[in-house]
Design a protein around this motif. Structure first.
Motif, mmCIF file in Angstrom:
data_model
loop_
_atom_site.group_PDB
_atom_site.id
_atom_site.type_symbol
_atom_site.label_atom_id
_atom_site.label_comp_id
_atom_site.label_asym_id
_atom_site.label_seq_id
_atom_site.Cartn_x
_atom_site.Cartn_y
_atom_site.Cartn_z
ATOM 1 N N ASN A 53 0.767 -0.797 0.071
ATOM 2 C CA ASN A 53 0.056 -0.049 0.298
ATOM 3 C C ASN A 53 1.143 1.252 0.273
ATOM 4 O O ASN A 53 0.748 2.050 -0.900
ATOM 5 N N GLU A 74 -8.553 2.964 -2.674
ATOM 6 C CA GLU A 74 -7.574 1.341 -1.943
ATOM 7 C C GLU A 74 -8.712 0.260 -1.522
ATOM 8 O O GLU A 74 -9.885 0.196 -1.141
ATOM 9 N N HIS A 80 -7.338 -0.562 5.535
ATOM 10 C CA HIS A 80 -8.686 0.587 5.111
ATOM 11 C C HIS A 80 -7.159 1.589 5.928
ATOM 12 O O HIS A 80 -7.527 2.655 6.936
ATOM 13 N N LEU A 82 -5.234 4.287 4.143
ATOM 14 C CA LEU A 82 -5.032 5.269 2.770
ATOM 15 C C LEU A 82 -5.688 6.984 3.782
ATOM 16 O O LEU A 82 -5.034 7.962 3.436
ATOM 17 N N ALA A 121 -11.086 2.938 1.298
ATOM 18 C CA ALA A 121 -11.644 1.433 1.260
ATOM 19 C C ALA A 121 -13.198 1.849 2.034
ATOM 20 O O ALA A 121 -14.101 1.627 1.753
ATOM 21 N N ASP A 153 -4.441 -0.452 -4.236
ATOM 22 C CA ASP A 153 -3.760 -0.756 -3.386
ATOM 23 C C ASP A 153 -4.879 -2.257 -2.978
ATOM 24 O O ASP A 153 -6.275 -2.018 -2.765
#
Length: 221
Positions: A53, A74, A80, A82, A121, A153
């Protein structure tokens, strides 16, 4: 390459090294059709915390700084990370779009960095079932429209069964492997599995590779 490039640190030696590495990576990806044949590219690892990521986000920042328009998606719903990295609102995100609770215009975070738009995400109690169907492919097509590239990602292969659904929705994928973490046969088995999904595998990136400097040379530095 675990640390994100920071705006305030762009002149540091570490930032220069990371930018150089990203330049080599981008050159290699261009030679493999990224930006032309492949406009949605995923970065995945075998296990968690191997830096896939971070590499994906770093490349997005690097390309955005060069004047490109990048969508950073993402799809690793179990981690999660980012949204926090880019100081963006975590919800709604991809999970809410896939489950019909949100639409893309409400979930896309515009210009979280120069040239980079982020689709975080989001949250879902069942990451696996969120990816059943063709919703992700439609989302990827939509976010790629009007942008140069979509970087994704991807969930880790050994920790998230939904990773195969994500990979099948992309134009190409890159495997990120932490140095000295997996046996050769494990890496080869995962590469074989990736190739069996039908999405082109552009290659692999070895992360956290340390080169030992001979004592005589180190005394000269």
């Amino acid at each position: 390459m675990r640390n994100l490039i920071k705006k305030a640190d762009t002149k540091s030696r570490r930032a220069e090294v990371i930018a150089t590495e990203l330049g080599y990576l981008w050159t290699s990806l261009l030679q493999r059709g990224v930006g032309d044949t492949h406009r949605s590219v995923g970065f995945c690892a075998i296990g968690d915390d191997e830096g896939s990521n971070t590499l994906c986000a770093n490349l997005a920042l690097f390309l955005g700084s060069k004047g490109m328009r990048i969508a950073l998606v993402e799809a690793a719903l179990r981690t999660h990370a980012l949204a926090e990295v880019f100081q963006a609102t975590p919800m709604p995100g991809l999970a809410e779009i896939l489950t019909g609770q949100a639409v893309l215009r409400d979930a896309m975070r515009q210009e979280v960095a120069a040239g980079v738009d982020l689709l975080p995400a989001g949250e879902t109690p069942d990451p696996f079932w969120a990816f059943t169907g063709d919703n992700l492919r439609e989302v990827i097509t939509e976010v790629t429209t009007g942008r140069n590239l979509c970087l994704v990602d991807v969930p880790s292969l050994n920790q998230a069964p939904e990773a195969s659904f994500v990979v099948r929705s992309l134009d190409a994928v890159v495997l990120v492997v932490e140095a000295n973490r997996h046996r050769t046969d494990v890496v080869q088995r995962n590469l074989k599995m990736l190739r069996s999904l039908g999405t082109p595998v552009l290659g692999s990136v070895v992360n956290e590779l340390i080169h030992e400097v001979p004592t005589r040379v180190s005394k000269m530095v």
